[in-house]
Design a protein around this motif. Structure first.
Motif, mmCIF file in Angstrom:
data_model
loop_
_atom_site.group_PDB
_atom_site.id
_atom_site.type_symbol
_atom_site.label_atom_id
_atom_site.label_comp_id
_atom_site.label_asym_id
_atom_site.label_seq_id
_atom_site.Cartn_x
_atom_site.Cartn_y
_atom_site.Cartn_z
ATOM 1 N N GLY A 143 0.800 -1.219 0.000
ATOM 2 C CA GLY A 143 0.000 0.000 0.000
ATOM 3 C C GLY A 143 0.828 1.262 0.000
ATOM 4 O O GLY A 143 1.755 1.432 -0.805
ATOM 5 N N VAL A 144 0.523 2.187 0.947
ATOM 6 C CA VAL A 144 1.201 3.488 0.993
ATOM 7 C C VAL A 144 2.675 3.336 1.300
ATOM 8 O O VAL A 144 3.501 4.177 0.913
ATOM 9 N N ASP A 145 3.030 2.253 2.003
ATOM 10 C CA ASP A 145 4.441 2.051 2.364
ATOM 11 C C ASP A 145 5.317 1.796 1.148
ATOM 12 O O ASP A 145 6.551 1.838 1.253
ATOM 13 N N LEU A 146 4.729 1.527 -0.008
ATOM 14 C CA LEU A 146 5.525 1.319 -1.210
ATOM 15 C C LEU A 146 6.143 2.617 -1.727
ATOM 16 O O LEU A 146 7.126 2.595 -2.459
ATOM 17 N N ILE A 147 5.585 3.770 -1.353
ATOM 18 C CA ILE A 147 6.088 5.060 -1.845
ATOM 19 C C ILE A 147 7.503 5.282 -1.320
ATOM 20 O O ILE A 147 7.746 5.232 -0.110
ATOM 21 N N PRO A 148 8.470 5.520 -2.208
ATOM 22 C CA PRO A 148 9.835 5.776 -1.743
ATOM 23 C C PRO A 148 9.915 7.109 -1.004
ATOM 24 O O PRO A 148 9.284 8.090 -1.408
ATOM 25 N N HIS A 149 10.700 7.127 0.110
ATOM 26 C CA HIS A 149 10.866 8.327 0.931
ATOM 27 C C HIS A 149 9.495 8.900 1.324
ATOM 28 O O HIS A 149 9.197 10.076 1.108
ATOM 29 N N ARG A 150 8.688 8.045 1.883
ATOM 30 C CA ARG A 150 7.306 8.398 2.205
ATOM 31 C C ARG A 150 7.222 9.596 3.145
ATOM 32 O O ARG A 150 6.393 10.499 2.960
ATOM 33 N N ASP A 151 8.066 9.644 4.170
ATOM 34 C CA ASP A 151 8.013 10.747 5.140
ATOM 35 C C ASP A 151 8.291 12.091 4.481
ATOM 36 O O ASP A 151 7.685 13.116 4.834
ATOM 37 N N PHE A 152 9.219 12.072 3.522
ATOM 38 C CA PHE A 152 9.531 13.326 2.830
ATOM 39 C C PHE A 152 8.313 13.835 2.058
ATOM 40 O O PHE A 152 7.981 15.025 2.123
ATOM 41 N N TRP A 153 7.632 12.964 1.330
ATOM 42 C CA TRP A 153 6.480 13.380 0.542
ATOM 43 C C TRP A 153 5.305 13.811 1.417
ATOM 44 O O TRP A 153 4.487 14.623 0.992
ATOM 45 N N ARG A 154 5.239 13.283 2.653
ATOM 46 C CA ARG A 154 4.197 13.744 3.572
ATOM 47 C C ARG A 154 4.431 15.184 4.008
ATOM 48 O O ARG A 154 3.492 15.933 4.281
ATOM 49 N N GLU A 155 5.706 15.567 4.105
ATOM 50 C CA GLU A 155 6.037 16.922 4.552
ATOM 51 C C GLU A 155 5.965 17.955 3.426
ATOM 52 O O GLU A 155 5.998 19.155 3.691
ATOM 53 N N VAL A 156 5.906 17.492 2.163
ATOM 54 C CA VAL A 156 5.933 18.431 1.038
ATOM 55 C C VAL A 156 4.796 19.450 1.099
ATOM 56 O O VAL A 156 5.014 20.656 0.910
ATOM 57 N N PRO A 157 3.530 19.064 1.360
ATOM 58 C CA PRO A 157 2.463 20.080 1.421
ATOM 59 C C PRO A 157 2.712 21.145 2.482
ATOM 60 O O PRO A 157 2.430 22.336 2.254
ATOM 61 N N TYR A 158 3.243 20.736 3.649
ATOM 62 C CA TYR A 158 3.519 21.714 4.710
ATOM 63 C C TYR A 158 4.668 22.647 4.314
ATOM 64 O O TYR A 158 4.656 23.852 4.617
ATOM 65 N N MET A 159 5.657 22.108 3.637
ATOM 66 C CA MET A 159 6.765 22.959 3.186
ATOM 67 C C MET A 159 6.285 23.971 2.149
ATOM 68 O O MET A 159 6.691 25.139 2.166
ATOM 69 N N LEU A 160 5.407 23.550 1.239
ATOM 70 C CA LEU A 160 4.857 24.480 0.257
ATOM 71 C C LEU A 160 4.012 25.560 0.917
ATOM 72 O O LEU A 160 4.050 26.730 0.532
ATOM 73 N N GLN A 161 3.264 25.151 1.982
ATOM 74 C CA GLN A 161 2.447 26.129 2.705
ATOM 75 C C GLN A 161 3.324 27.173 3.367
ATOM 76 O O GLN A 161 3.014 28.373 3.348
ATOM 77 N N ASP A 162 4.441 26.752 3.985
ATOM 78 C CA ASP A 162 5.365 27.697 4.621
ATOM 79 C C ASP A 162 5.970 28.649 3.596
ATOM 80 O O ASP A 162 6.137 29.845 3.853
ATOM 81 N N VAL A 163 6.303 28.119 2.403
ATOM 82 C CA VAL A 163 6.894 28.972 1.372
ATOM 83 C C VAL A 163 5.896 30.019 0.901
ATOM 84 O O VAL A 163 6.231 31.205 0.764
ATOM 85 N N VAL A 164 4.648 29.617 0.694
ATOM 86 C CA VAL A 164 3.616 30.551 0.256
ATOM 87 C C VAL A 164 3.356 31.614 1.313
ATOM 88 O O VAL A 164 3.209 32.807 1.021
ATOM 89 N N SER A 165 3.303 31.198 2.589
ATOM 90 C CA SER A 165 3.078 32.162 3.676
ATOM 91 C C SER A 165 4.210 33.174 3.761
ATOM 92 O O SER A 165 3.981 34.379 3.967
ATOM 93 N N HIS A 166 5.429 32.707 3.594
ATOM 94 C CA HIS A 166 6.582 33.610 3.650
ATOM 95 C C HIS A 166 6.543 34.621 2.504
ATOM 96 O O HIS A 166 6.807 35.817 2.702
ATOM 97 N N LEU A 167 6.177 34.164 1.296
ATOM 98 C CA LEU A 167 6.095 35.080 0.161
ATOM 99 C C LEU A 167 5.006 36.120 0.351
ATOM 100 O O LEU A 167 5.185 37.301 0.029
ATOM 101 N N CYS A 168 3.863 35.662 0.883
ATOM 102 C CA CYS A 168 2.762 36.605 1.096
ATOM 103 C C CYS A 168 3.123 37.662 2.137
ATOM 104 O O CYS A 168 2.789 38.848 1.996
#
Length: 292
Positions: free
Chosen positions: A251-276
């Motif tokens: 299932g979901v555990d097949l995704i390589p570097h799963r923890d990194f991809w889970r953090e991607v939405p939060y990192m994008l949110q921080d980048v958008v907030s900083h730009l705004c």
């Protein structure tokens, strides 16, 4: 058919096939020539050159003059001449006829030679593309002439890719008539039109051919995204296979570097907030009080 069968049994198959190919190339009849020529990967349409052409040249031989009259038709047999004796013209089935008249002042013209340089029964068209200048070399064949010391007759046309001019009787040597003809029909279908001189700018600048072609930006950008998409697909595919074969993941555990991809939405949110927050104008605190 029986002769061909006997030859096929007595010769190797490759040699027999080669002989068949050569025989089919050599024995070409007039019916096979329809004024459409294909050779060396190029094609010519000579149908615009249909009709009878008459050329002449004179040769001085005092006190007489020799008049060589050449009549030819590329696509059809020559019609018979009216009011001309049968013995003074080529017989039916001729594509090119060369007549020589002897002229002398005070006497009637006398026909001294009638040569069928190209006949439908032995036409045997031969083609060759010309490169400098561009065009087509076309050769028709006829019977041998004269009967006491026979020389094979032929006529060779040099159809040059250029603006239309009248055909020229160039020479008659060793039984071969040479004709040069500048015409757009001498251009192969790949060329479409006669070659033109390069247009130059009025102030003596370089021609348009010196300009570098512009590159297609859109096609390059699309190629980049295709490569990027394929790289992502390979990354996820190989990573999933590695997790499955090494750790038995499902299932979901097949995704390589799963923890990194889970953090991607939060990192994008921080980048958008900083730009705004950077773009948003700061409010002034003038006239306010600071709590102590």
């Amino acid at each position: 058919m029986i002769l061909r069968h006997l030859i096929a049994q007595s010769l190797p198959s490759n040699l027999f096939s080669l002989l068949l190919l050569l025989s089919s190339t050599v024995y070409v009849t007039a019916e096979d020539f329809d004024c459409h020529v294909t050779t060396e990967g190029l094609t010519w349409d000579l149908t615009q050159l249909k009709g009878v052409q008459t050329l002449s040249r004179t040769r001085e031989s005092p006190p007489t003059t020799m008049l060589d009259e050449l009549r030819f038709s590329l696509c059809d047999d020559l019609p018979t001449l009216e009011d001309v004796a049968e013995g003074d013209q080529c017989f039916s089935g001729t594509r090119a006829c060369l007549r020589t008249k002897n002229q002398k002042e005070g006497y009637d013209d006398r026909v001294i030679a009638v040569i069928p340089v190209a006949q439908s029964s032995s036409l045997g068209p031969e083609y060759k593309s010309l490169t400098s200048p561009k065009g087509l070399s076309l050769t028709f064949h006829g019977a041998s002439y004269p009967s006491n010391d026979p020389i094979p007759q032929s006529i060779q046309f040099s159809l040059l890719c250029a603006d239309t001019t009248d055909p020229t009787f160039v020479a008659y040597e060793n039984g071969t008539v040479h004709v040069e003809w500048s015409t757009p029909s001498g251009c192969s279908t790949a060329e479409q039109s006669p070659p033109q001189e390069d247009d130059k700018t009025g102030d003596g600048g370089s021609s348009d051919s010196d300009e570098k072609p512009t590159e297609s930006v859109g096609s390059g950008l699309g190629f980049f995204f295709i490569v990027l998409l394929l790289a992502f697909a390979a990354y996820f595919g190989l990573g999933a296979y590695y997790n499955y074969s090494t750790y038995g993941a499902r299932g979901v555990d097949l995704i390589p570097h799963r923890d990194f991809w889970r953090e991607v939405p939060y990192m994008l949110q921080d980048v958008v907030s900083h730009l705004c927050s950077t773009v948003r104008p700061r409010r002034s605190s003038r006239g306010g009080y600071i709590a102590v």
